[in-house]
Design a protein around this motif. Structure first.
Motif, short mmCIF file in Angstrom:
data_model
loop_
_atom_site.label_atom_id
_atom_site.label_comp_id
_atom_site.label_asym_id
_atom_site.label_seq_id
_atom_site.Cartn_x
_atom_site.Cartn_y
_atom_site.Cartn_z
N GLU A 206 0.88 -1.07 0.01
CA GLU A 206 0.04 -0.10 -0.10
C GLU A 206 0.73 1.45 0.02
O GLU A 206 0.61 2.17 -0.70
CB GLU A 206 -0.98 0.03 1.37
N LYS A 207 2.07 1.29 0.80
CA LYS A 207 2.99 2.42 0.81
C LYS A 207 3.54 2.69 -0.74
O LYS A 207 3.68 3.85 -1.03
CB LYS A 207 4.10 2.23 1.75
N ALA A 208 3.78 1.58 -1.41
CA ALA A 208 4.48 1.77 -2.43
C ALA A 208 3.42 2.18 -3.77
O ALA A 208 3.62 2.81 -4.65
CB ALA A 208 5.24 0.54 -2.90
N PHE A 209 2.43 1.23 -3.59
CA PHE A 209 1.42 1.39 -4.87
C PHE A 209 -0.03 1.85 -4.53
O PHE A 209 -1.03 1.96 -5.76
CB PHE A 209 1.24 0.05 -5.61
N GLY A 210 -0.47 2.05 -3.24
CA GLY A 210 -1.80 2.31 -3.09
C GLY A 210 -2.55 0.97 -2.50
O GLY A 210 -2.04 0.10 -2.70
N PRO A 211 -3.91 1.16 -2.49
CA PRO A 211 -4.72 -0.19 -2.13
C PRO A 211 -4.39 -1.24 -3.23
O PRO A 211 -4.20 -1.21 -4.37
CB PRO A 211 -6.25 0.52 -2.11
N VAL A 212 -4.62 -2.39 -2.60
CA VAL A 212 -4.32 -3.68 -3.18
C VAL A 212 -5.59 -4.01 -4.16
O VAL A 212 -6.39 -3.98 -3.42
CB VAL A 212 -3.85 -4.58 -2.39
N ASN A 213 -5.34 -4.42 -5.45
CA ASN A 213 -6.27 -4.96 -6.12
C ASN A 213 -6.29 -6.12 -7.06
O ASN A 213 -7.39 -6.68 -7.46
CB ASN A 213 -6.99 -3.82 -7.27
N VAL A 214 -5.14 -6.69 -6.57
CA VAL A 214 -4.98 -8.17 -7.20
C VAL A 214 -4.00 -8.85 -6.06
O VAL A 214 -2.98 -8.51 -5.92
CB VAL A 214 -4.15 -8.06 -8.65
N LEU A 215 -4.68 -10.15 -5.87
CA LEU A 215 -3.75 -11.00 -5.14
C LEU A 215 -3.61 -12.48 -5.84
O LEU A 215 -4.71 -12.97 -6.26
CB LEU A 215 -4.31 -11.07 -3.59
N ILE A 216 -2.42 -12.97 -5.75
CA ILE A 216 -2.25 -14.11 -6.23
C ILE A 216 -1.63 -14.95 -5.36
O ILE A 216 -0.39 -14.61 -4.81
CB ILE A 216 -1.23 -14.32 -7.34
N ASN A 217 -2.36 -15.93 -4.92
CA ASN A 217 -1.88 -16.88 -3.73
C ASN A 217 -1.30 -18.15 -4.40
O ASN A 217 -1.84 -18.86 -5.04
CB ASN A 217 -3.15 -17.49 -2.84
N ASN A 218 0.11 -18.14 -4.39
CA ASN A 218 0.94 -19.20 -5.24
C ASN A 218 2.02 -19.84 -4.50
O ASN A 218 2.93 -20.45 -4.77
CB ASN A 218 1.54 -18.37 -6.40
N ALA A 219 2.01 -19.57 -3.07
CA ALA A 219 2.95 -20.47 -2.13
C ALA A 219 2.43 -21.81 -2.16
O ALA A 219 1.18 -22.26 -2.24
CB ALA A 219 3.07 -20.04 -1.05
N GLY A 220 3.46 -22.65 -2.13
CA GLY A 220 2.94 -24.19 -2.28
C GLY A 220 4.31 -24.99 -1.58
O GLY A 220 5.24 -24.62 -1.82
N ILE A 221 3.79 -26.26 -1.13
CA ILE A 221 5.02 -27.23 -0.64
C ILE A 221 4.17 -28.72 -1.18
O ILE A 221 2.96 -28.84 -1.12
CB ILE A 221 5.05 -27.03 0.65
N ASP A 222 5.08 -29.49 -1.42
CA ASP A 222 4.82 -30.69 -1.82
C ASP A 222 5.65 -32.00 -1.15
O ASP A 222 6.68 -31.43 -0.41
CB ASP A 222 4.99 -31.08 -3.43
N VAL A 223 5.42 -32.94 -1.18
CA VAL A 223 6.15 -33.97 -0.32
C VAL A 223 6.02 -35.26 -1.11
O VAL A 223 5.08 -35.58 -2.05
CB VAL A 223 5.61 -34.38 1.11
N PRO A 224 7.10 -36.11 -1.01
CA PRO A 224 7.11 -37.56 -1.60
C PRO A 224 5.90 -38.23 -1.47
O PRO A 224 5.16 -38.38 -0.46
CB PRO A 224 8.40 -38.21 -1.27
N GLU A 225 5.73 -39.34 -2.28
CA GLU A 225 4.57 -40.17 -2.19
C GLU A 225 4.58 -40.93 -0.65
O GLU A 225 5.90 -41.39 -0.54
CB GLU A 225 4.51 -41.14 -3.22
N GLN A 226 3.74 -41.14 0.03
CA GLN A 226 3.79 -41.82 1.20
C GLN A 226 2.37 -42.22 1.53
O GLN A 226 1.50 -41.70 1.47
CB GLN A 226 4.31 -40.72 2.54
N SER A 227 2.41 -43.85 2.02
CA SER A 227 1.15 -44.33 2.33
C SER A 227 0.46 -43.71 3.55
O SER A 227 1.28 -43.14 4.61
CB SER A 227 1.34 -45.83 2.45
#
Length: 198
Positions: free
Chosen positions: A30-51
């Motif tokens: 907000e300080k840099a660009f003003g109110p936010v109008n787009v959010l992309i939630n792209n964080a992720g984690i994966d783990v190996p196959e496990q029973s």
């Protein structure tokens, strides 16, 4: 990092599972660009196959924290800024695993189905404020996290006979972030080369 992203960017280091970091990211933006109008939630984690019977609770909770809780926090803390902006677009990156089950990946599958459901619930709630919420469900996309899984034999299973490229997902996300998709909300957009059609 900033030089790679371009002139009109701001890099803020963040732990997406921490409310304080989300608040800081929104404030700095907000300080840099003003109110936010787009959010992309792209964080992720994966783990190996496990029973299922060997899956540890700690691993399960970690996957849920990164893949699901982070999406909740991102939406929660961006909403006031988007209301101030007069609307906006939230794009939550899920997975084909949020549409169909994934073998021996119960936490990953659970988290990605949850993102799909949370997207719909948020879309119902935020429509009155002009805030659209959609989810994107990539299949096998050629990234550092999936490179070791993709081979010629696997690609022959895909109707398009190839894995996807990151730019193809980016183009879809850009469409959903823009006013070109102004009547789309609460929807899931699958980009999997037809894999889920089997």
């Amino acid at each position: 990092m900033e030089s790679e992203l371009g002139e009109y960017t701001l890099f803020v280091k963040q732990d997406v599972t921490t409310p304080e970091d989300w608040q800081s990211v929104i404030e700095e933006t907000e300080k840099a660009f003003g109110p936010v109008n787009v959010l992309i939630n792209n964080a992720g984690i994966d783990v190996p196959e496990q029973s299922l019977d060997e899956y540890s609770e700690d691993t399960y909770r970690k996957v849920i924290e990164v893949n699901q809780t982070s999406v909740f926090l991102g939406m929660k803390y961006v909403v006031p800024s988007m209301k101030e902006a007069g609307g906006g677009s939230i794009v939550n990156i899920s997975s084909l695993a949020g549409i169909i089950g994934t073998y021996k990946k119960i936490a990953y599958t659970a988290s990605k189905f949850a993102v799909r459901g949370m997207t719909k619930a948020a879309a119902l709630e935020l429509g009155d404020y002009g805030i659209r919420v959609n989810s994107v469900h990539p299949g096998f996309i050629r990234t550092p996290m999936t490179e070791h899984l993709i081979n010629d034999e696997l690609e022959q299973v895909f109707p398009l006979r190839r894995a996807g490229e990151p730019e193809e997902v980016s183009n879809l996300v850009l469409f959903l972030a823009s006013e070109e998709s102004s009547y789309s909300t609460g929807a899931e957009f699958v980009i999997d080369g037809g894999l889920g059609a089997h």
